[in-house]
Design a protein around this motif. Sequence first.
Motif, mmCIF file in Angstrom:
data_model
loop_
_atom_site.group_PDB
_atom_site.id
_atom_site.type_symbol
_atom_site.label_atom_id
_atom_site.label_comp_id
_atom_site.label_asym_id
_atom_site.label_seq_id
_atom_site.Cartn_x
_atom_site.Cartn_y
_atom_site.Cartn_z
ATOM 1 N N ASP A 52 0.664 -0.948 -0.248
ATOM 2 C CA ASP A 52 0.050 -0.075 0.066
ATOM 3 C C ASP A 52 0.894 1.176 -0.024
ATOM 4 O OD1 ASP A 52 -1.953 1.517 0.001
ATOM 5 O OD2 ASP A 52 -2.050 1.527 2.230
ATOM 6 N N ASN A 53 1.800 1.318 -0.980
ATOM 7 C CA ASN A 53 2.630 2.621 -0.886
ATOM 8 C C ASN A 53 1.869 3.127 -2.432
ATOM 9 O OD1 ASN A 53 3.103 1.392 -3.496
ATOM 10 N ND2 ASN A 53 5.827 0.219 -2.858
ATOM 11 N N CYS B 160 -4.150 1.463 -8.858
ATOM 12 C CA CYS B 160 -5.243 1.046 -8.275
ATOM 13 C C CYS B 160 -6.124 2.189 -7.801
ATOM 14 C CB CYS B 160 -5.184 0.569 -6.755
ATOM 15 S SG CYS B 160 -4.363 -0.878 -6.899
ATOM 16 N N VAL B 161 -6.192 3.886 -8.448
ATOM 17 C CA VAL B 161 -7.097 4.929 -8.469
ATOM 18 C C VAL B 161 -7.711 4.379 -8.873
ATOM 19 C CG1 VAL B 161 -6.056 6.339 -10.978
ATOM 20 C CG2 VAL B 161 -6.896 7.411 -8.215
ATOM 21 N N ASP B 162 -8.785 3.879 -10.159
ATOM 22 C CA ASP B 162 -9.435 2.916 -10.501
ATOM 23 C C ASP B 162 -10.693 2.330 -9.940
ATOM 24 O OD1 ASP B 162 -9.823 5.816 -11.948
ATOM 25 O OD2 ASP B 162 -8.922 4.891 -13.360
ATOM 26 N N ARG C 71 -4.737 -4.875 -0.669
ATOM 27 C CA ARG C 71 -3.196 -5.510 -1.954
ATOM 28 C C ARG C 71 -3.064 -5.659 -0.197
ATOM 29 N NH1 ARG C 71 -3.637 -6.057 -8.301
ATOM 30 N NH2 ARG C 71 -5.380 -4.344 -7.965
ATOM 31 N N GLN C 72 -2.246 -5.261 0.121
ATOM 32 C CA GLN C 72 -1.591 -5.146 1.372
ATOM 33 C C GLN C 72 -2.308 -5.685 2.691
ATOM 34 O OE1 GLN C 72 1.350 -2.755 2.083
ATOM 35 N NE2 GLN C 72 1.565 -4.880 3.359
ATOM 36 N N MET C 73 -3.286 -5.928 2.340
ATOM 37 C CA MET C 73 -3.603 -7.251 3.706
ATOM 38 C C MET C 73 -3.692 -8.408 2.764
ATOM 39 S SD MET C 73 -7.397 -4.769 4.846
ATOM 40 C CE MET C 73 -7.888 -5.074 3.294
#
Length: 108
Positions: free
Chosen positions: A55-56, A63-65, A74-76
């Motif tokens: 999550d950077n 992943c803006v949309d 995705r970090q999770m």
Amino acid sequence: MGNPHSLQEKDNIVNAVHLGNFKAMESIGLDELYTQQINNLKAGFNVILIHTAFDNMEMKQVCVDHPNFGSQWRQMDFDFFTDPNTAKLLKERNIKPITWREIQKITL
């Protein structure tokens, strides 16, 4: 030689595909969702489809949309599937994670 579009003896059949579910994630949490999926897997070839990433800033832009399945999700995914407790759960359930590359080697 058989029809190239029909199942062959050497083909692997996916028994079940488990996808992320945004509503379930909101109500019970992603860790619990994945834990339930793992605990309820039936014997065979199962796919739990995940998209791990950090999550950077780079992933936030990619992943803006995709607000529901964006960089935070995705970090999770990454955090859950790299957690030693998850490795322990998989081992206890005799589940062997494999990669797409390993699947490709099997099916060629």
